[in-house]
Design a protein around this motif. Structure first.
Motif, PDB file in Angstrom:
ATOM      1  N   PRO A 136      28.975  -4.029 -11.862  1.00 37.26           N
ATOM      2  CA  PRO A 136      28.911  -4.074 -13.457  1.00 37.26           C
ATOM      3  C   PRO A 136      27.551  -3.698 -13.727  1.00 37.26           C
ATOM      4  CG  PRO A 136      28.862  -5.977 -12.185  1.00 37.26           C
ATOM      5  CD  PRO A 136      29.271  -5.319 -11.146  1.00 37.26           C
ATOM      6  N   HIS A 137      26.349  -3.697 -12.921  1.00 36.27           N
ATOM      7  CA  HIS A 137      25.083  -3.800 -13.274  1.00 36.27           C
ATOM      8  C   HIS A 137      24.699  -2.434 -14.084  1.00 36.27           C
ATOM      9  CE1 HIS A 137      20.802  -2.752 -12.641  1.00 36.27           C
ATOM     10  NE2 HIS A 137      20.788  -4.157 -12.629  1.00 36.27           N
ATOM     11  N   GLY A 138      25.166  -1.086 -13.754  1.00 32.72           N
ATOM     12  CA  GLY A 138      24.833   0.059 -14.486  1.00 32.72           C
ATOM     13  C   GLY A 138      25.407  -0.101 -15.849  1.00 32.72           C
ATOM     14  N   THR A 139      26.709  -0.378 -16.025  1.00 29.53           N
ATOM     15  CA  THR A 139      27.461  -0.469 -17.164  1.00 29.53           C
ATOM     16  C   THR A 139      26.763  -1.325 -18.366  1.00 29.53           C
ATOM     17  OG1 THR A 139      29.222  -0.016 -15.966  1.00 29.53           O
ATOM     18  CG2 THR A 139      29.594  -0.782 -18.186  1.00 29.53           C
ATOM     19  N   HIS A 140      26.408  -2.436 -17.637  1.00 28.35           N
ATOM     20  CA  HIS A 140      25.752  -3.418 -18.437  1.00 28.35           C
ATOM     21  C   HIS A 140      24.400  -3.176 -19.060  1.00 28.35           C
ATOM     22  CE1 HIS A 140      23.794  -7.551 -19.422  1.00 28.35           C
ATOM     23  NE2 HIS A 140      24.933  -7.924 -19.535  1.00 28.35           N
ATOM     24  N   VAL A 141      23.620  -2.532 -18.288  1.00 28.31           N
ATOM     25  CA  VAL A 141      22.235  -1.890 -18.761  1.00 28.31           C
ATOM     26  C   VAL A 141      22.677  -0.725 -19.625  1.00 28.31           C
ATOM     27  CG1 VAL A 141      20.291  -0.284 -17.676  1.00 28.31           C
ATOM     28  CG2 VAL A 141      21.001  -2.416 -16.621  1.00 28.31           C
ATOM     29  N   ALA A 142      23.396  -0.008 -19.542  1.00 29.44           N
ATOM     30  CA  ALA A 142      23.796   1.315 -20.242  1.00 29.44           C
ATOM     31  C   ALA A 142      24.184   0.699 -21.865  1.00 29.44           C
ATOM     32  CB  ALA A 142      24.766   2.171 -19.789  1.00 29.44           C
ATOM     33  N   GLY A 143      24.968  -0.293 -21.811  1.00 23.07           N
ATOM     34  CA  GLY A 143      25.384  -0.748 -23.268  1.00 23.07           C
ATOM     35  C   GLY A 143      24.218  -1.368 -23.830  1.00 23.07           C
ATOM     36  N   VAL A 151      30.478  -4.724 -19.700  1.00 26.08           N
ATOM     37  CA  VAL A 151      30.899  -4.756 -18.237  1.00 26.08           C
ATOM     38  C   VAL A 151      32.190  -4.255 -18.249  1.00 26.08           C
ATOM     39  CG1 VAL A 151      29.384  -6.584 -17.757  1.00 26.08           C
ATOM     40  CG2 VAL A 151      31.678  -7.051 -18.511  1.00 26.08           C
ATOM     41  N   PRO A 152      32.465  -3.824 -16.800  1.00 19.37           N
ATOM     42  CA  PRO A 152      33.924  -3.315 -16.449  1.00 19.37           C
ATOM     43  C   PRO A 152      34.711  -4.532 -16.578  1.00 19.37           C
ATOM     44  CG  PRO A 152      32.382  -2.660 -14.724  1.00 19.37           C
ATOM     45  CD  PRO A 152      31.636  -3.524 -15.666  1.00 19.37           C
ATOM     46  N   ALA A 153      36.219  -4.155 -16.553  1.00 18.08           N
ATOM     47  CA  ALA A 153      37.123  -5.349 -16.681  1.00 18.08           C
ATOM     48  C   ALA A 153      37.095  -6.276 -15.696  1.00 18.08           C
ATOM     49  CB  ALA A 153      38.450  -4.742 -16.834  1.00 18.08           C
ATOM     50  N   TYR A 154      36.515  -5.929 -14.288  1.00 16.90           N
ATOM     51  CA  TYR A 154      36.732  -6.896 -13.184  1.00 16.90           C
ATOM     52  C   TYR A 154      35.570  -7.826 -13.029  1.00 16.90           C
ATOM     53  CZ  TYR A 154      33.459  -3.399 -11.194  1.00 16.90           C
ATOM     54  OH  TYR A 154      32.364  -2.296 -11.154  1.00 16.90           O
ATOM     55  N   ALA A 155      34.333  -7.431 -14.037  1.00 18.47           N
ATOM     56  CA  ALA A 155      33.284  -8.491 -14.209  1.00 18.47           C
ATOM     57  C   ALA A 155      33.608  -9.811 -14.475  1.00 18.47           C
ATOM     58  CB  ALA A 155      32.119  -7.706 -14.862  1.00 18.47           C
ATOM     59  N   ARG A 156      32.871 -10.581 -13.853  1.00 21.25           N
ATOM     60  CA  ARG A 156      33.177 -12.195 -14.457  1.00 21.25           C
ATOM     61  C   ARG A 156      32.482 -12.590 -15.524  1.00 21.25           C
ATOM     62  NH1 ARG A 156      32.689 -14.915  -8.426  1.00 21.25           N
ATOM     63  NH2 ARG A 156      34.293 -13.967  -7.233  1.00 21.25           N
ATOM     64  N   SER A 157      31.352 -12.126 -15.923  1.00 20.84           N
ATOM     65  CA  SER A 157      30.496 -12.522 -17.105  1.00 20.84           C
ATOM     66  C   SER A 157      30.047 -11.222 -17.783  1.00 20.84           C
ATOM     67  CB  SER A 157      29.491 -13.480 -16.697  1.00 20.84           C
ATOM     68  OG  SER A 157      28.797 -13.697 -17.717  1.00 20.84           O
ATOM     69  N   ASP A 158      29.812 -11.310 -19.024  1.00 19.00           N
ATOM     70  CA  ASP A 158      29.151  -9.988 -19.863  1.00 19.00           C
ATOM     71  C   ASP A 158      27.757 -10.572 -20.013  1.00 19.00           C
ATOM     72  OD1 ASP A 158      29.397 -12.170 -21.932  1.00 19.00           O
ATOM     73  OD2 ASP A 158      30.069 -10.626 -23.223  1.00 19.00           O
ATOM     74  N   VAL A 159      27.301 -11.576 -19.467  1.00 20.01           N
ATOM     75  CA  VAL A 159      25.878 -11.849 -19.753  1.00 20.01           C
ATOM     76  C   VAL A 159      25.160 -11.898 -18.433  1.00 20.01           C
ATOM     77  CG1 VAL A 159      24.300 -13.797 -20.413  1.00 20.01           C
ATOM     78  CG2 VAL A 159      26.454 -13.570 -21.466  1.00 20.01           C
ATOM     79  N   MET A 160      24.060 -11.061 -18.616  1.00 19.20           N
ATOM     80  CA  MET A 160      23.187 -10.738 -17.393  1.00 19.20           C
ATOM     81  C   MET A 160      21.733 -11.090 -17.341  1.00 19.20           C
ATOM     82  SD  MET A 160      25.212  -7.516 -15.164  1.00 19.20           S
ATOM     83  CE  MET A 160      26.764  -7.739 -15.162  1.00 19.20           C
ATOM     84  N   ARG A 161      20.865 -11.539 -16.496  1.00 13.39           N
ATOM     85  CA  ARG A 161      19.559 -11.522 -16.715  1.00 13.39           C
ATOM     86  C   ARG A 161      18.715 -10.919 -15.556  1.00 13.39           C
ATOM     87  NH1 ARG A 161      18.445 -17.890 -16.150  1.00 13.39           N
ATOM     88  NH2 ARG A 161      20.791 -17.990 -17.083  1.00 13.39           N
ATOM     89  N   GLY A 162      17.417 -10.422 -16.034  1.00  9.81           N
ATOM     90  CA  GLY A 162      16.650  -9.658 -14.978  1.00  9.81           C
ATOM     91  C   GLY A 162      15.574  -8.743 -15.698  1.00  9.81           C
ATOM     92  N   THR A 163      14.916  -8.161 -14.817  1.00 10.40           N
ATOM     93  CA  THR A 163      13.980  -7.200 -15.327  1.00 10.40           C
ATOM     94  C   THR A 163      14.805  -5.649 -15.554  1.00 10.40           C
ATOM     95  OG1 THR A 163      13.300  -6.351 -13.127  1.00 10.40           O
ATOM     96  CG2 THR A 163      11.926  -8.214 -14.327  1.00 10.40           C
ATOM     97  N   SER A 164      15.893  -5.663 -14.819  1.00  9.92           N
ATOM     98  CA  SER A 164      17.107  -4.240 -15.219  1.00  9.92           C
ATOM     99  C   SER A 164      17.289  -4.341 -16.723  1.00  9.92           C
ATOM    100  CB  SER A 164      18.028  -4.506 -14.482  1.00  9.92           C
ATOM    101  OG  SER A 164      17.780  -4.319 -13.125  1.00  9.92           O
ATOM    102  N   MET A 165      17.495  -5.597 -17.093  1.00 10.69           N
ATOM    103  CA  MET A 165      18.060  -5.727 -18.431  1.00 10.69           C
ATOM    104  C   MET A 165      17.050  -5.540 -19.700  1.00 10.69           C
ATOM    105  SD  MET A 165      20.024  -7.446 -16.371  1.00 10.69           S
ATOM    106  CE  MET A 165      21.335  -6.362 -16.016  1.00 10.69           C
ATOM    107  N   ALA A 166      15.686  -5.771 -19.140  1.00  9.97           N
ATOM    108  CA  ALA A 166      14.503  -5.828 -20.044  1.00  9.97           C
ATOM    109  C   ALA A 166      14.188  -4.197 -20.122  1.00  9.97           C
ATOM    110  CB  ALA A 166      13.287  -6.346 -19.334  1.00  9.97           C
ATOM    111  N   SER A 167      14.438  -3.537 -18.847  1.00 15.37           N
ATOM    112  CA  SER A 167      14.029  -2.037 -18.753  1.00 15.37           C
ATOM    113  C   SER A 167      15.167  -1.198 -19.760  1.00 15.37           C
ATOM    114  CB  SER A 167      14.199  -1.617 -17.309  1.00 15.37           C
ATOM    115  OG  SER A 167      14.095  -0.301 -17.156  1.00 15.37           O
TER     116      SER A 167
END
Length: 348
Positions: free
Chosen positions: A158-165, A332-348
């Motif tokens: 789900p990581h890339g989809t989250h960052v793209a959003g 996030v894709p349908a299989y992801a457990r949460s739509d909230v993520m944290r990290g420098t990825s999200m900042a980037s």
């Protein structure tokens, strides 16, 4: 999403000329080793049977990923036939046995995703046993005298989809005003991590190949491009890794492309900025949070903006360059457990 490519080799299907024989019912089948399929003569006026090259996507290769069941039917051992052929216009086309029943009659041929932006959705979804099937993008690599292969771009994490959003989402989850930074921007999804490996690790030169593709695309289209690399590992000596050098050269050779990278989540110690975030010409981003974000997503009260403790700090070099919000709700894709993520990825 106007392009979707996978530079890891995770989901490439190599196609070969099949043998034709009669099945037990007397009808023709097309065979490659222990795998066979019927119905090629019913695809595109028989063109797939006349000039088809056969392979199959083995679902078992995804058992170590977040999507072991690609079509959501409760099984993880399906094999989906893949046939590559030239259509009436001479264009390379593929047909996939979406329901895995070894019969291609009735299946719809598809071009590469970048041509008509039509994703592949496998069939057989059982709501009681699995999550809805993924939207998969296809890329065909074929030539008259070369190999015929189909590359499946599978969003296995789900990581890339989250960052793209966060970057380009518009009206996320149907909510007016719930937008990313550049709502509606075109996205190229260039996959560099193999989700069957721990942490979705890159493979040799996948990042370099993705960057080279991005550079060619920007030059061919004359379009300014932002490359986001929300990805990285720790550095032994900041700025000295071969990946840092590749990114630095790429920035120098592609002045219309801006590279933005996550600083890394190895903080708070000094000299924890990772690679490729330590690359000289890339914009390296630390993860911060505001009082409002702390209240809404962390359940905490703070007096002012703060860096997340995990956000990496420089030592040998003056990185990171900027800080941005490092926690968000996003796609996030349908299989992801949460739509909230944290990290420098999200900042980037």
């Amino acid at each position: 999403v106007i392009e979707a490519r996978d530079f890891t080799g995770e989901s490439v299907v190599e196609c070969e000329r099949p043998m034709t024989e009669k099945g037990e019912d007397g009808k023709p089948i097309w065979r490659r080793g222990d795998f066979w399929v019927r119905g090629l003569d019913a695809v595109d006026g028989g063109r797939a049977a006349e000039d088809g090259w056969l392979g199959y996507l083995d679902e078992s290769r995804f058992r170590a990923t977040s999507v072991p069941d690609l079509n959501g039917n409760g099984r993880t051992d399906d094999r989906f036939a893949v046939v590559v052929y030239r259509d009436a216009k001479g264009e390379w086309t593929t047909v996939v046995d979406r329901d895995g029943d070894r019969d291609l009659a009735g299946e719809t041929p598809q071009h590469a995703y970048s041509k008509d932006l039509q994703p592949l959705r496998l069939a057989g979804y059982d709501p009681a046993r699995g999550v809805p099937p993924l939207s998969i993008a296809l890329h065909i690599e074929a030539s008259e005298n070369g190999p015929r292969r189909v590359e499946f771009h599978v969003p296995g994490g789900p990581h890339g989809t989250h960052v793209a959003g966060i970057a380009a989402g518009s009206r996320l989850y149907g909510n007016e005003g719930f937008d990313g930074i550049a709502p509606g921007a075109n996205v190229l999804s260039l996959k560099i991590g193999d989700n069957s490996l721990a942490g979705g690790a890159t493979v040799s030169e996948s990042m370099r190949r993705a960057l080279e593709f991005a550079g060619r695309w920007a030059r061919r289209t004359g379009t300014p491009l932002v490359v986001n690399i929300s990805y990285g590992i720790g550095s032994e000596v900041e700025g000295r890794s071969s990946t840092d050098q590749v990114v630095q050269r790429f920035c120098e050779e592609n002045p219309t492309v801006v590279v933005v990278t996550s600083a890394g989540n190895q903080g708070p110690g000094l000299s924890t900025v990772g690679s490729p975030a330590a690359s000289l010409h890339a914009v390296s981003v630390a993860a911060a949070y505001s009082p409002a974000t702390a209240r809404e997503l962390l359940g905490a009260e703070v007096a002012g903006p703060r860096l997340f403790q995990f956000s990496a700090r420089g030592g040998e070099i003056g990185k990171p360059d900027v800080a941005a919000p490092g926690i968000a709700s996003s796609t996030v894709p349908a299989y992801a457990r949460s739509d909230v993520m944290r990290g420098t990825s999200m900042a980037s």
